[in-house]
Design a protein around this motif. Structure first.
Motif: not given
Length: 191
Positions: A7-14
């Motif tokens: 959800g909000k508050g997290f940024m997921v990157k590879s």
């Protein structure tokens, strides 16, 4: 998928796997200290600046690479390259991409396990020291495309040594003799 779970508050990157390796055109290992020299992989040219920018703005960075020594090494390389000044870097692992597994991993973050990182580095350095020297010799003496590594070279040596033992074996005739004996007329017998 992970972004949806968090959800909000997290940024997921590879990072798309490994971000650094030993140089392709040189040994990349100090032969006295065994200290490796790493360089960023070409394929990370676009993703690394983006990850660095995101890391600089983050309060916490969770490195969620695979749970094995390769994954631990990738996490360590990322931590070194991202060099977050104000962000806290934490390591998390999970074995399945489910909401429960992700939340459980976030509830138990840890530091990077340098024992696993060192195990991966030792494997990589041995591959380089053995293969970088022996593979060109194989190419010159036998044929292009052959490789020699820390496992296959030792395995081949064991096979060759065993074959030499077999060839050097001199068969000898021997006999086993057994006798059934008895102390007296009514006594039990023994071998």
């Amino acid at each position: 998928t992970i972004t949806k779970f968090l959800g909000k508050g997290f940024m997921v990157k590879s990072s798309y796997g490994h971000v650094r390796d030993l140089p392709a055109k040189s040994l990349g290992v100090d032969e006295k200290t065994f200290e490796p020299t790493y360089e960023p992989l070409l394929r990370t040219k676009k993703i690394l600046p983006e990850l660095k920018k995101l890391a600089a703005a983050a309060s916490t960075i969770y490195l969620a690479t695979d749970h094995d020594r390769e994954g631990e090494s990738i996490a360590w390389h990322l931590a070194v390259l991202l060099d977050p000044k104000s962000a806290k870097t934490r390591r998390i692992t999970f074995h399945e991409i489910t909401p429960g597994a992700i939340k459980e991993a976030l509830a138990a973050p840890r530091d990077i396990d340098m024992n696993l990182v060192n195990a991966q580095q030792a494997r990589r350095i041995l591959d380089r020291l053995v293969g970088y020297s022996l593979s060109p010799l194989l190419w010159r003496k036998i044929g292009r495309g052959l490789s020699a590594g820390r496992v296959q070279s030792v395995t081949l040596r064991l096979i060759v040594d065993r074959e030499k033992e077999i060839e050097a074996f001199i068969p000898q005739e021997y006999w086993t003799i057994e006798a059934q004996l008895q102390k007296g007329a009514g006594d039990s017998s023994f071998k």
